[in-house]
Design an enzyme around this catalytic site. Structure first.
Site, mmCIF file in Angstrom:
data_model
loop_
_atom_site.group_PDB
_atom_site.id
_atom_site.type_symbol
_atom_site.label_atom_id
_atom_site.label_comp_id
_atom_site.label_asym_id
_atom_site.label_seq_id
_atom_site.Cartn_x
_atom_site.Cartn_y
_atom_site.Cartn_z
ATOM 1 N N TRP A 348 0.814 -1.214 0.000
ATOM 2 C CA TRP A 348 0.000 0.000 0.000
ATOM 3 C C TRP A 348 0.849 1.267 0.000
ATOM 4 O O TRP A 348 0.362 2.348 -0.323
ATOM 5 C CB TRP A 348 -0.933 0.003 1.211
ATOM 6 C CG TRP A 348 -2.040 -0.990 1.073
ATOM 7 C CD1 TRP A 348 -2.220 -2.140 1.775
ATOM 8 C CD2 TRP A 348 -3.130 -0.922 0.146
ATOM 9 N NE1 TRP A 348 -3.342 -2.801 1.347
ATOM 10 C CE2 TRP A 348 -3.925 -2.077 0.350
ATOM 11 C CE3 TRP A 348 -3.514 -0.023 -0.839
ATOM 12 C CZ2 TRP A 348 -5.070 -2.333 -0.395
ATOM 13 C CZ3 TRP A 348 -4.650 -0.281 -1.569
ATOM 14 C CH2 TRP A 348 -5.423 -1.418 -1.352
ATOM 15 N N GLN A 349 2.122 1.146 0.354
ATOM 16 C CA GLN A 349 3.018 2.294 0.276
ATOM 17 C C GLN A 349 3.563 2.519 -1.129
ATOM 18 O O GLN A 349 4.030 3.611 -1.429
ATOM 19 C CB GLN A 349 4.195 2.099 1.245
ATOM 20 C CG GLN A 349 3.804 2.184 2.711
ATOM 21 C CD GLN A 349 4.972 1.871 3.619
ATOM 22 O OE1 GLN A 349 6.028 1.423 3.176
ATOM 23 N NE2 GLN A 349 4.794 2.075 4.914
ATOM 24 N N ASN A 350 3.507 1.507 -1.984
ATOM 25 C CA ASN A 350 4.188 1.601 -3.274
ATOM 26 C C ASN A 350 3.292 1.388 -4.481
ATOM 27 O O ASN A 350 3.730 1.639 -5.599
ATOM 28 C CB ASN A 350 5.334 0.570 -3.328
ATOM 29 C CG ASN A 350 6.461 0.910 -2.385
ATOM 30 O OD1 ASN A 350 7.370 1.652 -2.711
ATOM 31 N ND2 ASN A 350 6.399 0.357 -1.183
ATOM 32 N N ILE A 353 2.169 5.704 -5.894
ATOM 33 C CA ILE A 353 3.161 6.604 -5.314
ATOM 34 C C ILE A 353 2.598 8.005 -5.048
ATOM 35 O O ILE A 353 2.834 8.573 -3.972
ATOM 36 C CB ILE A 353 4.409 6.684 -6.201
ATOM 37 C CG1 ILE A 353 5.051 5.291 -6.327
ATOM 38 C CG2 ILE A 353 5.422 7.672 -5.637
ATOM 39 C CD1 ILE A 353 5.508 4.705 -5.024
ATOM 40 N N PRO A 354 1.852 8.647 -5.968
ATOM 41 C CA PRO A 354 1.325 9.986 -5.670
ATOM 42 C C PRO A 354 0.430 10.026 -4.437
ATOM 43 O O PRO A 354 0.534 10.946 -3.608
ATOM 44 C CB PRO A 354 0.546 10.353 -6.945
ATOM 45 C CG PRO A 354 1.192 9.550 -8.019
ATOM 46 C CD PRO A 354 1.570 8.262 -7.377
ATOM 47 N N HIS A 356 0.470 7.865 -1.935
ATOM 48 C CA HIS A 356 1.294 7.594 -0.757
ATOM 49 C C HIS A 356 2.059 8.842 -0.307
ATOM 50 O O HIS A 356 2.134 9.133 0.889
ATOM 51 C CB HIS A 356 2.276 6.461 -1.066
ATOM 52 C CG HIS A 356 3.308 6.259 -0.004
ATOM 53 N ND1 HIS A 356 2.997 5.825 1.272
ATOM 54 C CD2 HIS A 356 4.659 6.461 -0.007
ATOM 55 C CE1 HIS A 356 4.090 5.751 1.999
ATOM 56 N NE2 HIS A 356 5.114 6.132 1.244
ATOM 57 N N HIS A 389 -12.416 5.047 -1.209
ATOM 58 C CA HIS A 389 -12.762 3.890 -2.029
ATOM 59 C C HIS A 389 -14.279 3.695 -2.059
ATOM 60 O O HIS A 389 -14.862 3.442 -3.127
ATOM 61 C CB HIS A 389 -12.078 2.634 -1.483
ATOM 62 C CG HIS A 389 -10.663 2.461 -1.938
ATOM 63 N ND1 HIS A 389 -9.618 3.173 -1.394
ATOM 64 C CD2 HIS A 389 -10.117 1.657 -2.893
ATOM 65 C CE1 HIS A 389 -8.491 2.808 -1.981
ATOM 66 N NE2 HIS A 389 -8.758 1.903 -2.903
#
Length: 459
Positions: A348-350, A353-354, A356, A389
Site C-alpha cells: 500500500w506504500q508503493n 506513489i502519488p 502515498h 474507495h
C-alpha cells in the site's frame, strides 16, 4: 613379494638379479619407478576403511541431501520458474481462446461512449468537471487574500474547509439526484473531484507553511534541485511566495501528475515532443487494452455470475470468482508496480506513489508531530483511504453496501498478520492472494447488489 620389497627392505641376493615381469629388459632404457603405494601421491585418498571394496575411482554415487530439501543449500530454481511462466501463458491463452469461441469478439471502443452518456444531449458528468474550476479559483483567491493580509488565518481556514467539503458533497449530490448520470460517467467525475480535493488540500497546506516561516523569509528564492534527473536536467525557476499565487501556477499544478504542491517543480529544459508522444501512445494503448479486458473477459463473467448468486450455488460462485480473478489481476499488472512486495504495508506504500506521498506529507507526518502514535496514524490513513474507495463506488452506483470500506479496513489486521508471521516469499504470496482473490469478491458483491436493486426488483 616383489611389491612388498619395493616399499621397505629389499632382500640382498648374490649374483645377477633375474629380471622380473615389470623390469626393463637388458639394453632398454630404465623406466621411471612408479610411486609406491601409500607414498605421498596417495596421501589425499581417504583411509582404507572408507573404501572397503578398493573401487573408489569407479564410484558415481555419494551421500548428499535431496535438491528439493531445504537443507541442500540449492537455490537455483530458474527452470521451475520458466516452467511456471510457460504454464501460466498456456493456461491463460486457453481461457482467452475459450472466451473467443463462446462469445466472439466483444471489444467495441465506440460502446464505451454510451457508458458516459445516457442522453446524447445531456452531459452531466462533463458539466461537473467544468464546474470544478470554480473550486480551484476559490482556493486561489482565498490564498491571495491571506497573502495580502485581507483576511485572518482563522477566516481563511474556515473558507478552505467549506470549499474542500463542498468539493466532496456537491458532485455526490448531483450524481444522486440527476437520473441521467451514468455509473461510469459518475466514477469519472467523482475521480476528478477527489483528485481536486487532494490537490487543493496540499495547495492550502504548503502556502500556510510558507506564511508560517514569516513574510521576511518568504521572499527568499528557493531554487529546485540542480541534480540531473532521469527525464532530463532540472531548470531552477526560483519562484517564491507569494509570487506563486497565479492562474498559470495553479493550472500547471492541476494538470501536473502529482498530488503534492510545490512552489518550484523540477522541470526539463524543453518539451521533449518525441518522449511525450511515446508516453501518450502508451497511455492510449493500455487504456484500450484495459477496456478490451473488461468488455471481452470481465463483463461476460460477471453476467454469468448472477444466476449462481440467485440460486446460492456456492461451487459455481467460487468458479466464477476464480475466473474473474484472471482478468482482474492482469489489469493490476498493466498499471501498477508492486510485484516484489513482501508485506501488505509495503504494497500500500508503493502501489500508488502519488497517493502515498500525499498521505505521508499531509496526513501521517502532521499526526505524528501532534503526538499521535504510529499505529493510530496508520489506522487513520487506512480509514481515509477506505472512505474514498467507498465514495468512488457507492455514490456512482447509488447504493451503500460498504464492501469497499470493509475491504480496506480488513487490510489492517491482514497487514499485522503478514508482518508478524510471514516473511520473504511467503509474505509476497500473501499479498498476491489478497489482491487476486479479494478484489473479485468485492466486484461480484457490488454487481450482484446493483443487479438485484435495479433489475430484479423491477421484474
Amino acid at each position: 613379494m616383489g611389491e612388498r620389497g619395493a616399499g621397505g627392505s629389499r632382500r640382498r641376493r648374490s649374483g645377477p638379479r633375474r629380471p622380473s615381469a615389470g623390469s626393463p629388459a637388458e639394453g632398454e632404457p630404465e623406466r621411471e619407478a612408479e610411486p609406491p603405494r601409500g607414498g605421498p601421491e596417495r596421501a589425499a585418498e581417504p583411509p582404507a576403511e572408507s573404501d572397503p571394496d578398493n573401487c573408489g575411482d569407479l564410484r558415481c554415487h555419494k551421500v548428499q541431501e535431496s535438491l528439493l530439501s531445504s537443507s541442500s543449500g540449492y537455490s537455483n530454481y530458474r527452470g521451475i520458474l520458466n516452467w511456471c511462466v510457460v504454464m501460466l501463458v498456456l493456461s491463460n491463452a486457453r481461457l482467452f481462446l475459450e472466451n473467443l469461441i463462446k462469445y466472439g469478439i466483444l471489444v467495441d471502443p465506440i460502446q464505451v461512449v454510451s457508458l458516459f452518456l445516457k442522453d446524447p444531449y445531456s452531459w452531466p458528468s462533463l458539466c461537473l468537471v467544468i464546474v470544478a474550476n470554480v473550486f480551484a479559483l476559490a482556493a486561489l483567491h482565498t490564498e491571495r487574500r491571506l497573502a495580502a493580509g485581507s483576511i485572518s488565518e482563522n477566516v481563511g481556514s474556515v473558507i478552505h474547509a467549506c470549499n474542500l467539503l463542498t468539493i466532496l458533497c456537491f458532485p455526490a449530490l448531483v450524481v444522486l439526484v440527476v437520473s441521467s448520470v451514468t455509473p461510469v460517467g459518475a466514477v469519472f467525475a467523482l475521480s476528478i473531484y477527489t483528485i481536486l480535493f487532494l490537490k487543493l488540500f496540499s495547495f492550502r497546506d504548503v502556502n500556510k507553511w510558507c506564511r508560517a516561516r514569516g513574510r521576511a523569509k518568504a521572499a527568499r528564492v528557493r531554487p529546485a534541485s540542480g541534480l540531473k534527473k532521469a527525464n532530463g536536467e532540472v531548470v531552477p525557476s526560483g519562484v517564491c511566495y507569494p509570487a506563486n499565487l497565479t492562474y498559470k501556477d495553479m493550472y500547471y499544478f492541476l494538470f501536473a501528475p502529482t498530488l503534492c504542491y510545490e512552489l518550484n517543480f523540477p522541470r526539463s529544459p524543453r518539451i521533449r515532443k518525441r518522449f511525450l508522444l511515446r508516453r501518450l501512445f502508451e497511455m492510449l494503448f493500455f487504456i484500450q487494452l484495459l477496456v478490451g479486458l473488461i468488455q471481452q473477459w470481465m463483463v461476460p463473467t460477471i453476467q454469468n455470475s448472477m444466476k449462481p448468486f440467485r440460486d446460492m450455488d456456492y461451487s459455481r460462485i467460487i468458479e466464477r470468482l476464480l475466473k474473474l480473478a484472471v482478468p482482474n489481476h492482469l489489469i493490476w499488472l498493466i498499471f501498477f508496480y508492486w510485484w516484489n512486495s513482501e508485506s501488505v504495508t509495503y504494497f500500500w506504500q508503493n502501489w500508488n506513489i502519488p497517493v502515498h506521498k500525499w498521505c505521508l506529507r499531509h496526513f501521517y507526518k502532521p499526526m505524528i508531530k501532534r503526538g499521535v502514535s504510529k499505529w493510530t496514524a496508520q489506522t487513520a490513513v487506512f480509514l481515509a483511504s477506505a472512505f474514498f474507495h467507498e465514495y468512488l463506488v457507492s455514490v456512482p452506483l447509488k447504493m451503500f453496501r460498504l464492501w469497499a470500506f470493509m475491504g480496506m479496513m480488513a487490510q489492517i489486521p491482514l497487514a499485522w498478520l503478514v508482518g508478524r508471521f510471514l516473511r520473504g516469499n511467503y509474505g509476497n504470496a500473501a499479498v498476491w492472494i489478497s489482491l487476486i482473490i479479494g478484489q473479485p469478491i468485492a466486484v461480484l458483491m457490488y454487481v450482484h447488489d446493483y443487479y438485484v436493486l435495479n433489475y430484479e426488483g423491477s421484474q
